[in-house]
Design a protein around this motif. Structure first.
Motif, PDB file in Angstrom:
ATOM      1  N   GLU A 250       0.827  -1.205   0.000  1.00 42.82           N
ATOM      2  CA  GLU A 250       0.000   0.000   0.000  1.00 42.82           C
ATOM      3  C   GLU A 250       0.864   1.258   0.000  1.00 42.82           C
ATOM      4  O   GLU A 250       1.921   1.290   0.636  1.00 42.82           O
ATOM      5  CB  GLU A 250      -0.932  -0.007   1.223  1.00 42.82           C
ATOM      6  CG  GLU A 250      -1.870  -1.205   1.228  1.00 42.82           C
ATOM      7  CD  GLU A 250      -2.572  -1.419  -0.114  1.00 42.82           C
ATOM      8  OE1 GLU A 250      -3.371  -0.570  -0.520  1.00 42.82           O
ATOM      9  OE2 GLU A 250      -2.298  -2.459  -0.764  1.00 42.82           O
ATOM     10  N   PRO A 251       0.429   2.272  -0.721  1.00 42.42           N
ATOM     11  CA  PRO A 251       1.200   3.516  -0.795  1.00 42.42           C
ATOM     12  C   PRO A 251       1.507   4.071   0.591  1.00 42.42           C
ATOM     13  O   PRO A 251       0.769   3.847   1.556  1.00 42.42           O
ATOM     14  CB  PRO A 251       0.267   4.454  -1.555  1.00 42.42           C
ATOM     15  CG  PRO A 251      -0.598   3.557  -2.381  1.00 42.42           C
ATOM     16  CD  PRO A 251      -0.783   2.320  -1.552  1.00 42.42           C
ATOM     17  N   ILE A 252       2.586   4.792   0.678  1.00 43.36           N
ATOM     18  CA  ILE A 252       2.967   5.444   1.931  1.00 43.36           C
ATOM     19  C   ILE A 252       2.085   6.677   2.108  1.00 43.36           C
ATOM     20  O   ILE A 252       1.912   7.451   1.159  1.00 43.36           O
ATOM     21  CB  ILE A 252       4.453   5.842   1.894  1.00 43.36           C
ATOM     22  CG1 ILE A 252       5.333   4.590   1.706  1.00 43.36           C
ATOM     23  CG2 ILE A 252       4.855   6.590   3.170  1.00 43.36           C
ATOM     24  CD1 ILE A 252       6.800   4.896   1.502  1.00 43.36           C
TER      25      ILE A 252
ATOM     26  N   SER B 232      11.450  -1.507  13.225  1.00 40.84           N
ATOM     27  CA  SER B 232      11.520  -1.017  11.847  1.00 40.84           C
ATOM     28  C   SER B 232      10.268  -0.266  11.452  1.00 40.84           C
ATOM     29  O   SER B 232       9.185  -0.534  11.962  1.00 40.84           O
ATOM     30  CB  SER B 232      11.688  -2.239  10.943  1.00 40.84           C
ATOM     31  OG  SER B 232      11.451  -1.919   9.607  1.00 40.84           O
ATOM     32  N   PHE B 233      10.418   0.666  10.539  1.00 40.44           N
ATOM     33  CA  PHE B 233       9.269   1.337   9.942  1.00 40.44           C
ATOM     34  C   PHE B 233       8.709   0.559   8.739  1.00 40.44           C
ATOM     35  O   PHE B 233       7.712   0.976   8.152  1.00 40.44           O
ATOM     36  CB  PHE B 233       9.654   2.746   9.485  1.00 40.44           C
ATOM     37  CG  PHE B 233       9.885   3.714  10.616  1.00 40.44           C
ATOM     38  CD1 PHE B 233       8.826   4.433  11.146  1.00 40.44           C
ATOM     39  CD2 PHE B 233      11.150   3.914  11.142  1.00 40.44           C
ATOM     40  CE1 PHE B 233       9.029   5.338  12.189  1.00 40.44           C
ATOM     41  CE2 PHE B 233      11.367   4.810  12.185  1.00 40.44           C
ATOM     42  CZ  PHE B 233      10.300   5.524  12.714  1.00 40.44           C
ATOM     43  N   SER B 234       9.353  -0.527   8.376  1.00 35.70           N
ATOM     44  CA  SER B 234       8.995  -1.224   7.131  1.00 35.70           C
ATOM     45  C   SER B 234       7.536  -1.623   7.086  1.00 35.70           C
ATOM     46  O   SER B 234       6.841  -1.358   6.109  1.00 35.70           O
ATOM     47  CB  SER B 234       9.855  -2.479   6.953  1.00 35.70           C
ATOM     48  OG  SER B 234      11.164  -2.134   6.592  1.00 35.70           O
ATOM     49  N   LYS B 235       7.075  -2.285   8.146  1.00 32.97           N
ATOM     50  CA  LYS B 235       5.750  -2.877   8.092  1.00 32.97           C
ATOM     51  C   LYS B 235       4.683  -1.950   8.667  1.00 32.97           C
ATOM     52  O   LYS B 235       3.507  -2.295   8.694  1.00 32.97           O
ATOM     53  CB  LYS B 235       5.752  -4.230   8.818  1.00 32.97           C
ATOM     54  CG  LYS B 235       6.904  -5.157   8.401  1.00 32.97           C
ATOM     55  CD  LYS B 235       6.888  -5.545   6.922  1.00 32.97           C
ATOM     56  CE  LYS B 235       8.174  -6.208   6.481  1.00 32.97           C
ATOM     57  NZ  LYS B 235       8.144  -7.619   6.279  1.00 32.97           N
ATOM     58  N   TYR B 236       5.100  -0.794   9.198  1.00 32.59           N
ATOM     59  CA  TYR B 236       4.138   0.170   9.725  1.00 32.59           C
ATOM     60  C   TYR B 236       3.801   1.213   8.658  1.00 32.59           C
ATOM     61  O   TYR B 236       2.651   1.585   8.463  1.00 32.59           O
ATOM     62  CB  TYR B 236       4.697   0.922  10.938  1.00 32.59           C
ATOM     63  CG  TYR B 236       5.172   0.074  12.091  1.00 32.59           C
ATOM     64  CD1 TYR B 236       4.847  -1.281  12.192  1.00 32.59           C
ATOM     65  CD2 TYR B 236       5.942   0.629  13.095  1.00 32.59           C
ATOM     66  CE1 TYR B 236       5.285  -2.034  13.272  1.00 32.59           C
ATOM     67  CE2 TYR B 236       6.374  -0.116  14.177  1.00 32.59           C
ATOM     68  CZ  TYR B 236       6.050  -1.442  14.252  1.00 32.59           C
ATOM     69  OH  TYR B 236       6.491  -2.177  15.329  1.00 32.59           O
ATOM     70  N   ALA B 237       4.869   1.721   8.018  1.00 29.04           N
ATOM     71  CA  ALA B 237       4.703   2.853   7.102  1.00 29.04           C
ATOM     72  C   ALA B 237       4.962   2.455   5.660  1.00 29.04           C
ATOM     73  O   ALA B 237       4.950   3.308   4.783  1.00 29.04           O
ATOM     74  CB  ALA B 237       5.657   3.977   7.509  1.00 29.04           C
ATOM     75  N   GLY B 238       5.190   1.164   5.421  1.00 30.87           N
ATOM     76  CA  GLY B 238       5.510   0.741   4.052  1.00 30.87           C
ATOM     77  C   GLY B 238       6.910   1.144   3.634  1.00 30.87           C
ATOM     78  O   GLY B 238       7.175   1.409   2.469  1.00 30.87           O
ATOM     79  N   PHE B 239       7.847   1.154   4.594  1.00 29.49           N
ATOM     80  CA  PHE B 239       9.212   1.615   4.332  1.00 29.49           C
ATOM     81  C   PHE B 239      10.139   0.475   3.894  1.00 29.49           C
ATOM     82  O   PHE B 239      11.353   0.614   4.015  1.00 29.49           O
ATOM     83  CB  PHE B 239       9.788   2.278   5.586  1.00 29.49           C
ATOM     84  CG  PHE B 239       9.550   3.770   5.663  1.00 29.49           C
ATOM     85  CD1 PHE B 239       8.429   4.350   5.102  1.00 29.49           C
ATOM     86  CD2 PHE B 239      10.468   4.600   6.299  1.00 29.49           C
ATOM     87  CE1 PHE B 239       8.211   5.726   5.180  1.00 29.49           C
ATOM     88  CE2 PHE B 239      10.264   5.972   6.380  1.00 29.49           C
ATOM     89  CZ  PHE B 239       9.139   6.539   5.822  1.00 29.49           C
ATOM     90  N   THR B 240       9.573  -0.630   3.403  1.00 33.27           N
ATOM     91  CA  THR B 240      10.434  -1.748   2.982  1.00 33.27           C
ATOM     92  C   THR B 240      11.474  -1.300   1.958  1.00 33.27           C
ATOM     93  O   THR B 240      12.605  -1.787   1.973  1.00 33.27           O
ATOM     94  CB  THR B 240       9.584  -2.891   2.413  1.00 33.27           C
ATOM     95  OG1 THR B 240       8.539  -2.326   1.596  1.00 33.27           O
ATOM     96  CG2 THR B 240       8.923  -3.701   3.523  1.00 33.27           C
TER      97      THR B 240
ATOM     98  N   LEU C 298       1.326   9.051  12.760  1.00 30.11           N
ATOM     99  CA  LEU C 298       0.950   7.887  13.576  1.00 30.11           C
ATOM    100  C   LEU C 298      -0.445   7.401  13.198  1.00 30.11           C
ATOM    101  O   LEU C 298      -0.681   6.195  13.069  1.00 30.11           O
ATOM    102  CB  LEU C 298       0.994   8.254  15.064  1.00 30.11           C
ATOM    103  CG  LEU C 298       2.390   8.269  15.690  1.00 30.11           C
ATOM    104  CD1 LEU C 298       2.369   8.951  17.049  1.00 30.11           C
ATOM    105  CD2 LEU C 298       2.938   6.845  15.812  1.00 30.11           C
ATOM    106  N   LYS C 299      -1.346   8.368  12.986  1.00 27.36           N
ATOM    107  CA  LYS C 299      -2.699   7.969  12.588  1.00 27.36           C
ATOM    108  C   LYS C 299      -2.664   7.275  11.223  1.00 27.36           C
ATOM    109  O   LYS C 299      -3.293   6.233  11.023  1.00 27.36           O
ATOM    110  CB  LYS C 299      -3.617   9.194  12.535  1.00 27.36           C
ATOM    111  CG  LYS C 299      -5.051   8.788  12.225  1.00 27.36           C
ATOM    112  CD  LYS C 299      -5.995   9.922  11.948  1.00 27.36           C
ATOM    113  CE  LYS C 299      -7.361   9.366  11.543  1.00 27.36           C
ATOM    114  NZ  LYS C 299      -7.314   8.404  10.420  1.00 27.36           N
ATOM    115  N   ALA C 300      -1.866   7.836  10.307  1.00 25.06           N
ATOM    116  CA  ALA C 300      -1.778   7.253   8.964  1.00 25.06           C
ATOM    117  C   ALA C 300      -1.174   5.849   9.024  1.00 25.06           C
ATOM    118  O   ALA C 300      -1.634   4.923   8.340  1.00 25.06           O
ATOM    119  CB  ALA C 300      -0.955   8.160   8.060  1.00 25.06           C
TER     120      ALA C 300
ATOM    121  N   SER D 149       3.604   7.606  -2.620  1.00 27.32           N
ATOM    122  CA  SER D 149       2.274   7.738  -2.014  1.00 27.32           C
ATOM    123  C   SER D 149       1.166   7.421  -3.019  1.00 27.32           C
ATOM    124  O   SER D 149      -0.011   7.600  -2.715  1.00 27.32           O
ATOM    125  CB  SER D 149       2.088   9.146  -1.442  1.00 27.32           C
ATOM    126  OG  SER D 149       2.003  10.080  -2.496  1.00 27.32           O
ATOM    127  N   THR D 150       1.557   6.957  -4.194  1.00 26.86           N
ATOM    128  CA  THR D 150       0.551   6.604  -5.210  1.00 26.86           C
ATOM    129  C   THR D 150       0.554   5.102  -5.454  1.00 26.86           C
ATOM    130  O   THR D 150       1.584   4.432  -5.279  1.00 26.86           O
ATOM    131  CB  THR D 150       0.844   7.311  -6.547  1.00 26.86           C
ATOM    132  OG1 THR D 150       2.069   6.783  -7.085  1.00 26.86           O
ATOM    133  CG2 THR D 150       0.985   8.819  -6.353  1.00 26.86           C
TER     134      THR D 150
END
Lengths: 484, 484
Positions: free
Chosen positions: A102-104, A325-333, A386-388, B120-121
């Protein structure tokens, strides 16, 4: 024409698979053997010329030769690619390698774009940052995730990801430590241990490396190892919520783990990369397990010292490092950002602080995470960020529910899912690579074979909940068709 | 009130310097010694309570304990900070740690901002990339820097920087190799070797670690080691243009180095992080040193095989790995992007390709450089990006000229500078830390003491040309005042 081809061993990997190179040379016919370095065999035009390639006299690292096959996830990717070549028109859906889809959230990418632009200005440009990470980001991580746990910003080492930190931790520990890990577990723990020379050879009969303590986690023990059967080791890798089983250790279980580590004088390396997926009251950090209260216990008092303290009460008996990691929270993989907490109070047996050696490793073997990624991390920890992130996690958790319901409806024993983006499906008595192949061949779905995570994963398949909703629904439809 | 303070050793580093933590507890007076773990001493209110901190039973990695002091550049930064505390109103100018100062060209930052936004897209989002780097970037690096040298994209491993790759290479080689490096040289080579256990103890009398071959580079040998005096080692680290001396090896010298490596069966790890600063015909890559021609020689033919080949003719006798970086070309010191070239034909003594093991390291211990940084790297290699990078390099080279002229005018023996952003200034008979301190104290200028790069750097100071023009001019004015 004459062909030369090097007689070097070919690779089983798709990458580097094409090691033999053929090239054409002018129409000559020669037979030369020169100083043992380059052996060329006479050839008529068009016929091949054999050549023994030059080798250095540098011995291959024996630890590298112990490694079995490739790293799991590239191997899964390889099989996926091969499948796509075989079925070029198939709509292959990957619920395999745990890659976010999913998009960041825009609030985060905008911060990274702004940081990028600012680097082209005199005022905004910055070069080397602190190897340990931007001070503001360290402070934000400490307050967001460890606010009342006695961890402060100077305990936080920002990194380019938990996987990379696991290797840096192994470099820190060196070759002479022993380690334990959950079985099954994320393969980087074991593989990095092999690479650092902590292990013996791979023992084919049990599918284990010598000198690693595999802590079996199965449905029968609720995916928490029976610690009474576990040998003392220096290091204990422990991941909760667990990759791959999706199980989460309870507070009581983690207390047992901490007690076990203290009794043995071990260091726990706690991987909390999926902590934001926890929706019940399971601990989100190993530092939630009281050390401060144990101090109270040792003092023979039942007072809560912390509540009277103007400073956060730090536990005096640290036994754990935590990596996340931020990978799985924010899509930072792909963006690459993580962190590791090494409390100053964690001490080697000679009293030397572990954090000081880790700091030396970080300064010598690393140069800090990308400043743009760090700007993104800071945005992640803003109230909007954080909400996002919670929304993104929530979306994947809905996927998890869909996958769990599907397998449940098909009569499978299904584990995990509740507090993790992974669903662990039992195929009793079957080879997990075989099931992986069956699902791929018949439904064009990529999963991950459980045995790739250790012998304890045999008979299971890990299904990842990272996917677009349409793909997850389509995948479940196909699974229902296959296993109806 | 009762105070607890842990009796753990304090750090000499500013970071982690504050290891002792004091905190207040309720008004109690107890004397408890519990199971040897936590020793508390009776205390009246307000008096300190001593506590022997809990230690794990994990032994500190003996290799870490061999390391002398902190890593050089954080130590320089520490002294700079201390100076700024002492002189809060001083305009401190850093020509010290080699940190870039000029904004990143807009064509590059715009590409990174665009990449950030695209994440983000739905269409633009991507998760895990290939651990080895984006295919397009690998191809662009191969064609830009190695176009006619027989290196192709699959030989390129994109990374988060050369320093990080040096450590990964050391992990690849393991503990049982021997190494040589230029003396003086970039300290990451030696320090990572110590950490991996390749060395003996530090020998204070000679200021060297045991089991490392220090290849002395001085004005008297033109900063190229006398190879006839150098012991055979497995690995030879070689940096040209050199950090810190700023000297550049000629083609003839590099041919000697390659011959020396081949004779010994060694692997050269060639650091070309400053190659874009070369303005004469010195080789920009170790792969410019002919291997292909040696094949012709071995065949007893003088034909140029390559010119008849439809494929680039690859050298069959690879002895080198090359590591490089965008840090000093594009100002990516904070963005973090580099690469390492490991040719497929480079073989361990048993014939196993080094690249296959390095690939395994990259897949297991690393997860690829940030995708945003990689988008920036791709923009760097566009025609506009290359021009912009050349302009930036040109600007720093003008700085170099100003610094060289200054020291020349003051009668110093000055080296480097021509093909590198570093000026190496001789202060015969003086301690380089002392000169560093003198310059800092009297002119508020930060340089780097030569002895930080090895015993061969004693008596020298490295002056970096990375700085705003105004600062460089001001720095030179102050130096002229000091040494007039």
């Amino acid at each position: 024409m004459m062909q030369l081809s090097a007689s070097i061993s070919s690779s089983s990997s798709p990458f580097l698979g094409q090691i033999n190179t053929n090239y054409r040379t002018p129409r000559v016919s020669v037979s030369v053997k020169s100083n043992g370095v380059c052996k060329c065999v006479a050839a008529t035009p068009q016929a091949p010329v054999e050549e023994t390639a030059y080798t250095t006299k540098v011995s291959r690292n024996v630890n590298m030769s112990k490694l079995q096959a490739g790293y799991l996830f590239p191997e899964v990717a390889r099989r996926r690619s091969a499948h796509m070549l075989k079925y070029p028109d198939a709509h292959v859906i990957s619920l395999g390698i745990g890659d976010t889809t999913e998009p960041i959230p825009d609030v985060i990418t905008s911060a990274m774009a702004e940081k990028s632009h600012s680097l082209s200005t005199l005022e905004g440009y910055s070069g080397y940052g602190a190897e340990q990470g931007d001070k503001k980001l360290r402070a934000a991580i400490a307050s967001t995730y460890y606010g009342d746990l006695g961890i402060d910003e100077s305990d936080i080492f920002v990194s380019d990801g938990a996987k990379c930190d696991i290797s840096r931790l192994q470099i820190l520990f060196g070759s002479n430590v022993t380690m334990a890990c959950q079985d099954p577990s994320y393969p980087a723990y074991v593989d990095s241990s092999v690479i650092m020379g902590q292990t013996g050879q791979f023992q084919k009969d049990v599918e284990k490396y010598g000198n690693i303590e595999y802590m079996r986690c199965t449905p029968s023990n609720g995916f928490f190892p029976d610690l009474s059967t576990i040998t003392k080791t220096d290091i204990i890798f422990f991941c909760s919520p667990n990759n791959p089983t999706g199980s989460t250790a309870t507070r009581e279980q983690l207390k047992q783990l901490v007690e076990f580590a203290k009794k043995n004088g071990s260091i726990i390396v706690y991987d909390s990369a999926y902590a934001m997926y926890i929706s019940d009251d399971s601990p989100r950090s190993i530092f939630e397990i009281p050390g401060a209260k144990e101090l109270t216990f040792h003092l023979g008092l039942s007072l809560d010292l912390a509540s009277h303290s103007p400073f956060p009460l730090r536990t005096r008996e640290q036994v754990a490092i935590e990596t996340s990691s931020f990978s799985k929270y924010a899509g930072f993989t792909g963006v690459r950002l993580g962190w590791t907490v090494v409390p100053k109070e964690l001490l080697f047996s000679d009293g030397f602080p572990v954090a000081r050696d880790f700091n030396r490793i970080v300064c010598t073997c690393f140069n800090g995470a990308s400043n743009i990624a760090q700007a993104g991390g800071l945005a992640c920890l803003s109230p909007e960020g954080l909400k996002a992130m919670r929304d993104t996690v929530g979306f994947y958790k809905e996927n998890t529910d869909i996958i769990v319901d599907t397998f449940n409806s098909l009569g499978f024993d299904v584990y995990g899912g509740k507090n993790a983006p992974y669903v662990w499906v039992h195929f009793p008595g079957r080879s997990s690579w075989e099931v992986f192949g069956e699902i791929l061949e018949k439904t064009h779905l990529v999963t991950t074979p459980g045995s790739g995570f250790g012998p304890g994963g045999e008979g299971f398949v890990r299904v990842s909940a990272f996917g677009h909703r349409g793909n997850v629904l389509e995948a479940c439809k196909r699974l229902k068709q296959l296993y109806k």
